[in-house]
Design a protein around this motif. Structure first.
Motif, PDB file in Angstrom:
ATOM      1  N   SER A 203      -8.449   2.063   1.639  1.00  0.00           N
ATOM      2  CA  SER A 203      -7.404   1.452   0.994  1.00  0.00           C
ATOM      3  C   SER A 203      -8.302   0.666  -0.004  1.00  0.00           C
ATOM      4  CB  SER A 203      -6.603   0.932   1.600  1.00  0.00           C
ATOM      5  OG  SER A 203      -5.628   1.851   2.226  1.00  0.00           O
TER       6      SER A 203
ATOM      7  N   ILE B 110      -4.080  -5.321  -2.505  1.00  0.00           N
ATOM      8  CA  ILE B 110      -4.603  -4.230  -1.599  1.00  0.00           C
ATOM      9  C   ILE B 110      -5.865  -4.288  -1.399  1.00  0.00           C
ATOM     10  CG2 ILE B 110      -5.079  -1.813  -0.935  1.00  0.00           C
ATOM     11  CD1 ILE B 110      -2.339  -1.297  -2.151  1.00  0.00           C
TER      12      ILE B 110
ATOM     13  N   ARG C 217       0.882  -1.230  -0.246  1.00  0.00           N
ATOM     14  CA  ARG C 217       0.054  -0.085  -0.026  1.00  0.00           C
ATOM     15  C   ARG C 217       0.903   1.302  -0.094  1.00  0.00           C
ATOM     16  NH1 ARG C 217      -0.847   2.884   4.180  1.00  0.00           N
ATOM     17  NH2 ARG C 217      -0.208   1.051   5.756  1.00  0.00           N
TER      18      ARG C 217
END
Length: 153
Positions: free
Chosen positions: A83, A133, A21
């Motif tokens: 995210s 992610i 990330r």
């Protein structure tokens, strides 16, 4: 709505996903800053929107979305906030980039300046990190993880 937010925030508390990330956010941030703020030699918001709409023929909503995703999405990834949402946004955006501008130039980037444009290898790397992610969440070092922990207490 509460279930959707919980799904977006729940994360695998693995350091590796935090690294993926952070790397994606740090790599994309300068591109977003070029487009929105004119930093790093970029055109800034007006110039970027003009380039995307007049020269590339993209709809203004798509041009606006690209600028916002790259700038705010990269910052959110660095922080680890929502995210999964941003990873999905990056995946969609880079798929669009591949099909609209890169596919015709093949796989390889234009390392030696002998192609008419860029290949799609960089975009595949972005999509790969984003899918990691998307499926696993923000990782251990993230705001998402802090919020999830706090809500479970």
């Amino acid at each position: 709505m509460k279930k959707l937010v919980k799904t977006l925030l729940t994360t695998n508390p693995n350091i590796g996903f935090s690294i993926a990330r952070l790397v994606l956010g740090v790599v994309i941030f300068p591109h977003g800053a070029q487009k929105l703020l004119g930093l790093f030699g970029g055109l800034g918001y007006s110039g970027t929107i003009d380039l995307f709409t007049t020269q590339m023929g993209l709809p203004s909503m798509v041009a606006f979305s690209i600028v916002m995703i790259e700038f705010f999405g990269s910052i959110s990834l660095i922080l680890g906030l929502f995210s999964r949402f941003w990873a999905l946004s990056f995946s969609g955006m880079f798929l669009g980039i591949i099909f609209t501008t890169q596919l015709e130039h093949g796989f390889f980037m234009n390392w030696f300046g002998n192609q008419a444009g860029e290949g799609f290898e960089y975009s595949l790397l972005v999509i790969g990190l984003a899918l990691s992610i998307l499926t696993n969440g923000s990782g251990k070092w993230s705001i998402d993880n802090l919020i999830t922990k706090k809500s479970q207490s």
